[in-house]
Design an enzyme around this catalytic site. Sequence first.
Site, PDB file in Angstrom:
ATOM      1  N   ARG A 241       0.853  -1.188   0.000  1.00 51.97           N
ATOM      2  CA  ARG A 241       0.000   0.000   0.000  1.00 51.97           C
ATOM      3  C   ARG A 241       0.884   1.231   0.000  1.00 51.97           C
ATOM      4  O   ARG A 241       1.970   1.227   0.589  1.00 51.97           O
ATOM      5  CB  ARG A 241      -0.850   0.064   1.264  1.00 51.97           C
ATOM      6  CG  ARG A 241      -2.173  -0.653   1.222  1.00 51.97           C
ATOM      7  CD  ARG A 241      -3.140  -0.042   0.203  1.00 51.97           C
ATOM      8  NE  ARG A 241      -4.397  -0.758   0.164  1.00 51.97           N
ATOM      9  CZ  ARG A 241      -4.659  -1.818  -0.606  1.00 51.97           C
ATOM     10  NH1 ARG A 241      -3.756  -2.297  -1.425  1.00 51.97           N
ATOM     11  NH2 ARG A 241      -5.852  -2.395  -0.573  1.00 51.97           N
ATOM     12  N   GLU A 270      -2.164   7.924  -4.191  1.00 53.10           N
ATOM     13  CA  GLU A 270      -2.490   7.514  -5.558  1.00 53.10           C
ATOM     14  C   GLU A 270      -3.955   7.852  -5.884  1.00 53.10           C
ATOM     15  O   GLU A 270      -4.788   7.857  -4.973  1.00 53.10           O
ATOM     16  CB  GLU A 270      -2.200   6.010  -5.754  1.00 53.10           C
ATOM     17  CG  GLU A 270      -3.062   5.107  -4.898  1.00 53.10           C
ATOM     18  CD  GLU A 270      -2.650   3.639  -5.002  1.00 53.10           C
ATOM     19  OE1 GLU A 270      -1.468   3.319  -4.828  1.00 53.10           O
ATOM     20  OE2 GLU A 270      -3.549   2.826  -5.227  1.00 53.10           O
ATOM     21  N   HIS A 288      -1.088   0.311  -9.659  1.00 54.77           N
ATOM     22  CA  HIS A 288      -1.855  -0.530  -8.722  1.00 54.77           C
ATOM     23  C   HIS A 288      -2.599  -1.654  -9.461  1.00 54.77           C
ATOM     24  O   HIS A 288      -3.837  -1.738  -9.428  1.00 54.77           O
ATOM     25  CB  HIS A 288      -2.828   0.336  -7.898  1.00 54.77           C
ATOM     26  CG  HIS A 288      -3.232  -0.304  -6.607  1.00 54.77           C
ATOM     27  ND1 HIS A 288      -3.484   0.403  -5.449  1.00 54.77           N
ATOM     28  CD2 HIS A 288      -3.420  -1.612  -6.279  1.00 54.77           C
ATOM     29  CE1 HIS A 288      -3.818  -0.428  -4.481  1.00 54.77           C
ATOM     30  NE2 HIS A 288      -3.785  -1.664  -4.962  1.00 54.77           N
TER      31      HIS A 288
HETATM   32  C1  GLV Z   1      -5.408  -4.506  -3.831  1.00 57.53           C
HETATM   33  O1  GLV Z   1      -4.584  -3.697  -3.576  1.00 57.53           O
HETATM   34  C2  GLV Z   1      -6.118  -5.238  -2.840  1.00 57.53           C
HETATM   35  O2  GLV Z   1      -6.005  -4.918  -1.654  1.00 57.53           O
HETATM   36  O3  GLV Z   1      -6.835  -6.175  -3.203  1.00 57.53           O
END
Ligand code: GLV
Length: 331
Positions: A241, A270, A288
């Site tokens: 994250r 982000e 991401h």
């Molecule tokens: C993606 O970042 C998730 O947490 O599934």
Amino acid sequence: MAQKPSILVSRKIFPDVVDHLREHFDVDSNDSDGVLTPAELIARLQGKVGALTTGSERIDAAVAAACPQLRMVANIAVGFNNFDVPALSAAGVLATNTPDVLTETTADFGFALIMATARRLTESEHFLRAGQWNRWALDMFAGAEVHGSTLGILGMGRIGQAIARRGAHGFGMKVIYHNRTRLDAALEAECKASYVDKTTLLKTADHLILVLPYSSENHHTIGAAEIAQMKPTATLVNIARGGIVDDAALALALRNRVIAAAGLDVFEGEPKVHPDLLTVPNVVLTPHIASATLKTRHAMAKLAADNVIAYLTQGQPLTPLNAEIIGKAAR
Ligand code: GLV
């Protein structure tokens, strides 16, 4: 015929999953796919008993208070730092996430980023596309070995373990990890991973990958001081994250070659990316997408939908985050 209860799908998802939800609910689906502002979200949630959400929507005490009919929120993600789970529990709102269905896909991507970073994949591609390749050289874009090197994993949940297996069994890497709790001996043996303290992890890893959940306690777990402890030849990959890494400090460290390179799939704030990261050459940047295969993203949406159906029709969610409220929820 009795009116079906209403739910919100906060972003565009797969039509067949919406159809599945429509068998049970009146579905308001945000098919324009714009990210709802907090005020728009609250407005759209009025009269809704459930919602499928993504990391783009913050669901906290204010949302729970402003939406008294809301009984559950199902995140289409394994991470749930966009939820204030204690506040939701206090308000009697059940929360779910999507574990397991994305583990292997995300581990594949983690490994892709390790390899792209170590072997300077995007940096060399940019060079080629810019027409700068006019002769071959022995040391051209020479990167770091992946096979046989030491892989460090910070955060050893399901995805961390899947990355460890790939590293140890596929690439003959020595795998070391640090985690809040140590794995049991059988799992350590299966992953061929050795537990070390955080300092040893930082100092020893040739390639360090972050796979831990975000919480306020681990904000900037990797900052200038931690990066300075890493080998100058090391690489750092973040698929966890934004906020776990101090992106400004990392950009400076990359520019000053404190470490060799980084690969980032997640960013502080982000979809904005720290401008300094966009100008340093030795970083691989992706938007991401670690769990982004169609099969896995569909499985995530389907699991979120099945959670909503299972809880709101039978009181039994599949992957709850606050199971302790089941049966006690006032809503
Ligand atoms: C993606 O970042 C998730 O947490 O599934």
